[in-house]
Motif scaffolding. Sequence first.
Motif, PDB file in Angstrom:
ATOM      1  N   ASN A 166       6.228 -10.780   8.469  1.00 52.71           N
ATOM      2  CA  ASN A 166       6.800 -11.820   7.455  1.00 52.71           C
ATOM      3  C   ASN A 166       7.486 -11.020   6.528  1.00 52.71           C
ATOM      4  O   ASN A 166       8.664 -11.381   5.928  1.00 52.71           O
ATOM      5  N   PHE A 167       6.898 -10.132   5.845  1.00 53.64           N
ATOM      6  CA  PHE A 167       7.333  -9.421   4.665  1.00 53.64           C
ATOM      7  C   PHE A 167       8.634  -8.408   5.249  1.00 53.64           C
ATOM      8  O   PHE A 167       9.594  -8.598   4.496  1.00 53.64           O
ATOM      9  N   ASP A 173       9.687 -14.442  -5.711  1.00 49.29           N
ATOM     10  CA  ASP A 173       9.088 -13.493  -6.779  1.00 49.29           C
ATOM     11  C   ASP A 173       7.682 -13.837  -7.058  1.00 49.29           C
ATOM     12  O   ASP A 173       6.951 -12.997  -7.124  1.00 49.29           O
ATOM     13  N   GLY A 174       7.501 -15.111  -7.386  1.00 52.96           N
ATOM     14  CA  GLY A 174       6.111 -15.527  -7.815  1.00 52.96           C
ATOM     15  C   GLY A 174       5.051 -15.259  -6.581  1.00 52.96           C
ATOM     16  O   GLY A 174       4.004 -14.714  -6.837  1.00 52.96           O
ATOM     17  N   TYR A 175       5.469 -15.752  -5.432  1.00 53.81           N
ATOM     18  CA  TYR A 175       4.553 -15.306  -4.178  1.00 53.81           C
ATOM     19  C   TYR A 175       4.136 -13.815  -4.027  1.00 53.81           C
ATOM     20  O   TYR A 175       2.964 -13.341  -3.831  1.00 53.81           O
ATOM     21  N   LYS A 231       0.573  -9.236  -4.286  1.00 58.18           N
ATOM     22  CA  LYS A 231       0.797  -8.011  -4.091  1.00 58.18           C
ATOM     23  C   LYS A 231      -0.311  -7.067  -4.123  1.00 58.18           C
ATOM     24  O   LYS A 231      -0.730  -6.057  -3.253  1.00 58.18           O
ATOM     25  N   GLN A 232      -1.413  -7.429  -5.070  1.00 57.10           N
ATOM     26  CA  GLN A 232      -2.450  -6.532  -5.042  1.00 57.10           C
ATOM     27  C   GLN A 232      -3.457  -6.856  -3.814  1.00 57.10           C
ATOM     28  O   GLN A 232      -3.882  -5.714  -3.318  1.00 57.10           O
ATOM     29  N   ARG A 233      -3.394  -8.200  -3.308  1.00 55.54           N
ATOM     30  CA  ARG A 233      -4.125  -8.484  -2.003  1.00 55.54           C
ATOM     31  C   ARG A 233      -3.893  -7.430  -0.992  1.00 55.54           C
ATOM     32  O   ARG A 233      -4.280  -6.920  -0.146  1.00 55.54           O
ATOM     33  N   TYR A 234      -2.335  -7.459  -0.714  1.00 65.18           N
ATOM     34  CA  TYR A 234      -1.816  -6.729   0.500  1.00 65.18           C
ATOM     35  C   TYR A 234      -2.258  -5.294   0.597  1.00 65.18           C
ATOM     36  O   TYR A 234      -2.597  -4.581   1.309  1.00 65.18           O
ATOM     37  N   HIS A 235      -2.067  -4.692  -0.749  1.00 67.74           N
ATOM     38  CA  HIS A 235      -2.562  -3.333  -0.948  1.00 67.74           C
ATOM     39  C   HIS A 235      -3.982  -2.974  -0.754  1.00 67.74           C
ATOM     40  O   HIS A 235      -4.298  -1.895   0.132  1.00 67.74           O
ATOM     41  N   SER A 236      -4.863  -3.892  -1.146  1.00 67.92           N
ATOM     42  CA  SER A 236      -6.300  -3.615  -0.552  1.00 67.92           C
ATOM     43  C   SER A 236      -6.558  -3.975   0.682  1.00 67.92           C
ATOM     44  O   SER A 236      -7.543  -3.482   1.208  1.00 67.92           O
ATOM     45  N   ASN A 237      -5.815  -4.949   1.297  1.00 66.31           N
ATOM     46  CA  ASN A 237      -6.419  -5.348   2.703  1.00 66.31           C
ATOM     47  C   ASN A 237      -5.939  -4.218   3.647  1.00 66.31           C
ATOM     48  O   ASN A 237      -6.475  -4.143   4.855  1.00 66.31           O
ATOM     49  N   SER A 238      -4.799  -3.363   3.277  1.00 62.73           N
ATOM     50  CA  SER A 238      -4.523  -2.448   4.181  1.00 62.73           C
ATOM     51  C   SER A 238      -5.517  -1.138   4.317  1.00 62.73           C
ATOM     52  O   SER A 238      -5.276  -0.483   5.382  1.00 62.73           O
ATOM     53  N   LYS A 239      -6.304  -1.308   3.518  1.00 61.72           N
ATOM     54  CA  LYS A 239      -7.342   0.221   3.356  1.00 61.72           C
ATOM     55  C   LYS A 239      -8.654  -0.466   3.953  1.00 61.72           C
ATOM     56  O   LYS A 239      -9.465   0.435   4.142  1.00 61.72           O
TER      57      LYS A 239
END
Length: 189
Positions: free
Chosen positions: A72-73, A170-172, A177-185
Amino acid sequence: MVKYNEEFKVRIVLEYLKGELGYSKLAKKYGVKSHQQIINWVLAYQKYGVEGLTRKNINEIYSVQFKLDVLNFRKRTGASLTETALHFGLTNPPMISSWNKKFLEGGAEALDQPKGRPAMSDKAKNVKRSTQPAPQDTLTREQKLERENELLRLEVAYLKKLKAFQMDPDGYLEKHKQRYHSNSKKNFD
């Protein structure tokens, strides 16, 4: 596909960053099949340092929701495979193409299917294949309905997120943003 070790990647990236040779010449010098591979290494190094060049767990399993978020991104932003992979902390940009192909061919359900063949247990190795029913045949009607229900829930959650993004991109992105980064690890077992 050729696998390159971490030291080799670091040496090429550092040589590129010195500015003496470009991507194509480095690829030719070191026998790397495509200069795009070197571009990916340089971008990963610039964003994550040496850790960006290390091979992550090959058998890492990503959730269907995470895969849908990545796709989606990429669709929303028009980002390249490399940019999308860097955004989500993935070290294998072509994997996103594979997810997209599966999604286009079979929808969200296709993203839930594990890669490769399942391992055989010792007992299954001793039993002839013709005597065993196919795994789909062993599911009860209730299990099939539960699976379909779960897939529908995933689809609804995906559509809700898509709608929320379309209303306020932008708000979404800022909120998640933080959740995407932490989920990928995370390594889901």
